[in-house]
Write an enzyme that holds these catalytic residues in place. Structure first.
Site, PDB file in Angstrom:
ATOM      1  CG  ASP A 127      29.458  -1.353 -12.933  1.00 36.57           C
ATOM      2  OD1 ASP A 127      28.332  -1.839 -12.714  1.00 36.57           O
ATOM      3  OD2 ASP A 127      29.634  -0.134 -13.071  1.00 36.57           O
ATOM      4  CE1 TYR A 151      26.670   8.198 -15.175  1.00 28.04           C
ATOM      5  CE2 TYR A 151      25.633   6.686 -13.651  1.00 28.04           C
ATOM      6  CZ  TYR A 151      25.913   7.972 -14.051  1.00 28.04           C
ATOM      7  OH  TYR A 151      25.431   9.012 -13.347  1.00 28.04           O
TER       8      TYR A 151
HETATM    9 CU   LIG Z   1      26.963   9.348 -11.929  1.00 30.62          CU
END
Ligand SMILES: [Cu+2]
Ligand SMILES: *[C@@H]1O[C@H](CO)[C@@H](O)[C@H](O)[C@H]1NC(C)=O
Ligand SMILES: *[C@@H]1O[C@H](CO)[C@@H](O)[C@H](O)[C@H]1NC(C)=O
Ligand SMILES: *[C@@H]1O[C@H](CO)[C@@H](O)[C@H](O)[C@H]1NC(C)=O
Ligand SMILES: *[C@@H]1O[C@H](CO)[C@@H](O)[C@H](O)[C@H]1NC(C)=O
Ligand SMILES: *[C@@H]1O[C@H](CO)[C@@H](O)[C@H](O)[C@H]1NC(C)=O
Ligand SMILES: [Ca+2]
Ligand SMILES: [Ca+2]
Length: 761
Positions: free
Chosen positions: A385, A470
């Site tokens: 990320d 997320y």
């Molecule tokens: Cu997860």
């Protein structure tokens, strides 16, 4: 298009809150307090601009003025060919990012500890040079701020050579061009089958794409799988795969030359969308119809019930007990500076407890999410990320949800893919929290009668990044006896893919035709502890049962529990593989002793559900070689500032930073040391991850705890301590400060209006 995605999510959260919020509080206030009590002093400390020049702002992220100055300097120096990164094509030159260049530690300490002038404030700019015969990525250090006069190309000195252009992170523009390719040029070729399966209408926009990463199978590739989802407005698209995935080769610098190389549709592969359509028309494609349920489905985050009574609130009856000035936080016990790396994420510096520095830097380095599945998208995904940006994808903190209502909220300024700085409102929050738990207590009914205790209050520094689906909640928690806790929670949406065949080998079915794909979350942290000074030693302690003849009965043996102690000498000895044996206690210590003759130390205690790292024979494993280690301690090097790189995601096969290189058998005795900590967990999505994963249980991290650092528990000096004996009147304000609460806390908190930092566009 991914921007829309998380923006929509926020709208829902905010609207839901706003509807119930204010009216409710008024009602309660009237009922409980016919005559309102006085207001508490300055209920919510607002962050204050930096006013005291003596207070160091070495680590403060660049201000809007500084960002603007760097950008105009670069525009001047790099000439008229520079294109705004929001519009830049691969064949253009553009400034990708500008952020703070951290000062060298020696110069920073000379200033902080010995009064030397502060080191020059500098910026680091990442520039894409696409408009030249040999395109490259260049890192430029620009300084001194606020009026830059020099610019240094540090690419070769930092990376040992040029940064190949194909390693560059994605631009929003590149997504937009791929989006256009898919929707305008490609999907119409399969209009029939898509209409049948997926409510597709030519020219309609009921579908969106999500990117996989990495983008290929070897260095130089830029070929990305994109998965298609229903464009559910106002809620997560991530739970609505339609079973179509496309491999786009977008390596060419001219988007007109980009092509679709492979098509995956509901379990089978095709050479092109035209071929899929042809086979569909021939009746050879078994189509699963995926209903488009629009916005009102069970996955919505909109509350299904009317608001109820307000949940408990915390307030400061006598005003806040900490202050935030610029990027420096000060409480009666703690001081630290904070910032947000555009790619690396949240970080703190110069962390002091009762005035003594414990750590120079504690910073997030990388988040790795490795997926599994039987669709190419799920099979492929190893998101690093940092390549997207934990700072770049930071979100505003919603008052009363993301942080306590009365927390202090602080903005962040950034210059990323634009020519002018922008502001993320309420990017950070700082608050003091009563945990409703004793930090320590003892009630004695034997020998003598007394009670002593201390309520646990912590100071919390928090930010949140929403990386597509997320949301990671990043916390650093400062405890009143000198411990620091670092942890992250995962929440937000899972990523799902089309459910077919042996899908259950890769997770659980969570909706009609939908697989919640198995994955791991792992975070890597840099922990530059300076325990009682720069020179530190690493100690490992463990337990051992030693057979011992019983002194008063030598014919019998007893297994005596002993402490084993070992000072570790080399980086190899202090690198502990995940899943391997590590000492139960590991601490960094100075060569000073406490009153009892033990080295003053800080213990690193990791709270982790170790996930298996990528197998070392994976060709991209070296890009995340930090994942091999639960903990590693290395000599601190100015040339090893980070364990990962923004460039690792798009070329993991020749990683720009390979952490394993840091571990080269150097001595770690009496050196400035850095501990590198991995914390992660396995996530097998299940029904209760719909619509969102909850933070509960999805949290890992570590503690930094004093270990013989003091001569006793330093919380004994806390002004919040309570102690009374049987012969004292515990109800008297002189004996027990809690007994004063009815007087000192009989005020009503001065609640500011609800706020949310807004959505970016
Ligand atoms: Cu997860
Ligand atoms: C990359 O391109 C820039 C701009 O043309 C140039 O100044 C620099 O020398 C190049 N870097 C390398 C390592 O070739
Ligand atoms: C998704 O739908 C919204 C409206 O519901 C629309 O504004 C947006 O443009 C669509 N997004 C894409 C990428 O098609
Ligand atoms: C979605 O729509 C289909 C038909 O349009 C319906 O049968 C189904 O119950 C809906 N599902 C949800 C979760 O609303
Ligand atoms: C601790 O280490 C420092 C630097 O190596 C040295 O100057 C000092 O004498 C040492 N102190 C003790 C008590 O050994
Ligand atoms: C590390 O160095 C020590 C000597 O300092 C040597 O004995 C050992 O073999 C080395 N280990 C490795 C893995 O290079
Ligand atoms: Ca080393
Ligand atoms: Ca150190």
């Amino acid at each position: 298009m991914f921007i829309f995605i998380f923006l929509s999510l926020w709208t829902l959260l905010v609207m839901g809150r706003e509807e119930g919020g204010t009216g409710r509080e008024k009602g309660v206030g009237k009922k409980c307090h016919p005559s309102l009590p006085p207001r508490c002093p300055s209920g919510s400390p607002s962050d204050q601009p930096w006013t005291h020049p003596d207070q160091s702002q070495l680590f403060a992220d660049l201000s809007q003025e500084e960002l603007t100055a760097v950008m105009s300097f670069l525009t001047q120096k790099l000439g008229p060919d520079l294109v705004d990164a929001r519009q830049a094509q691969p064949s253009d030159n553009c400034v990708f990012s500008v952020e703070l260049q951290l000062p060298p530690k020696a110069a920073a300490l000379a200033h902080l500890d010995r009064g030397s002038p502060p080191p020059a404030r500098e910026a680091l700019a990442i520039v894409f040079f696409g408009g030249q015969p040999q395109p490259n990525v260049t890192e430029l250090v620009v300084g001194p701020l606020p009026q830059p006069s020099y610019m240094r190309d540090v690419t070769v000195e930092r990376h040992g050579g040029p940064l190949p252009y194909y390693r560059r992170p994605f631009l929003i523009r590149e997504y937009q061009d791929i989006d256009q390719l898919i929707f305008d040029r490609e999907l119409p070729q399969a209009a029939g089958v898509l209409h049948h399966c997926c409510s597709y209408k030519q020219g309609g926009r009921n579908l969106v794409i999500l990117t996989a990463a990495p983008r290929g199978v070897q260095s130089g590739d830029r070929a990305t799988w994109f998965a298609l989802y229903y464009n559910i407005s106002g809620s997560g698209i991530f739970l609505h795969p339609v079973g179509l995935e496309l491999l786009v080769d977008h390596k060419a610098l001219d988007p007109a030359q980009w092509t679709i190389q492979k098509v995956f549709f509901q379990g089978r592969y095709y050479e092109s969308l035209a071929q899929l359509e042809k086979q569909f028309e021939a009746g050879q494609v078994n189509v699963v119809v995926i209903p488009d349920n629009g916005t009102g489905g069970s996955w919505s985050l909109k509350s299904r019930v009317p608001p109820g009574p307000t949940p408990p609130l915390q307030f400061h009856p006598q005003g806040a007990r900490f202050s935030v000035q610029g990027s420096r936080v000060t409480s009666s016990l703690w001081t630290f500076s904070f910032g947000l790396g555009a790619f690396s994420g949240p970080r703190i510096f110069d962390v002091r407890f009762q005035g003594e520095r414990l750590a120079y830097e504690i910073s997030l380095q990388e988040i790795l999410v490795v997926y599994g599945g039987n669709t190419p998208f799920a099979m492929m995904n190893r998101y690093m990320d940092r390549g997207f940006g934990m700072g770049k994808f930071a979100t505003p903190l919603t008052r009363g949800v993301d942080c306590p209502y009365l927390a202090t909220y602080v903005d962040w300024h950034f210059l990323l893919e634009s020519q002018a700085p922008r502001t993320l409102h309420d990017a950070f929050c700082v608050f003091e929290q009563n945990k409703g738990l004793p930090l320590r207590r003892h009630h004695s009914d034997v020998f003598s009668h007394y009670f002593g205790g201390l309520v646990e209050t912590v100071l919390v520094f928090r930010s949140v990044s929403s990386l597509y689906n997320y949301d990671y909640v990043w916390d650093v928690i400062f405890h009143p006896h000198g411990a620091i806790q670092v942890k992250f929670h995962a929440t937000g949406f899972i990523t799902s893919v089309f459910h077919f065949g042996a899908a259950r080998r890769y997770g659980n079915q969570v909706r009609e035709n939908t697989l919640g794909a198995v994955h791991t979350h792992s975070a890597h942290y840099k922990v530059d502890l300076d325990v009682g000074g720069l020179e530190n030693w690493v100690w490992a302690e463990d337990m051992a049962f030693v057979p011992t003849a019983i002194p008063w009965s030598p014919e019998h043996q007893i297994q005596t529990l002993q402490v084993t102690r070992k000072q570790l000498e080399t980086e190899e000895q202090a690198a502990f593989p995940l899943g391997g044996a590590s000492p139960r206690h590991l601490y960094l210590a100075s060569n000073q002793s406490n009153k009892w003759g033990h080295p003053r130390g800080y213990r690193i205690q990791i709270i982790n559900e170790p996930v298996e790292p990528l197998p070392q024979n994976s060709p991209m494993e070296r890009a995340v070689s930090w994942g091999r280690y639960q903990l590693a301690v290395t000599q601190r090097k100015e040339t090893e500032p980070s364990s990962s790189s923004v460039f690792n995601q798009n070329d993991p096969w020749t990683p720009t930073v390979d952490f394993a290189d840091f571990i080269n058998n150097e001595t770690i005795a009496g050196k400035d040391l850095v501990a590198w900590v991995t914390a992660g967990f396995l996530h097998i999505p299940h029904a209760e991850d719909i619509p969102n994963t909850v933070t509960v249980g999805n949290s890992v991290g570590f503690f930094l705890r004093p270990y013989n650092f003091f001569d006793e528990d330093s919380s004994i000096n806390s002004a919040d301590s309570i102690y009374f004996r049987e012969d004292q009147d515990a109800g008297s304000c002189e004996v027990n400060s809690l007994a004063c609460l009815p007087q000192v806390a009989a005020c009503a908190p001065d609640l500011p209006a609800f706020s949310h930092g807004g959505f970016s566009s």
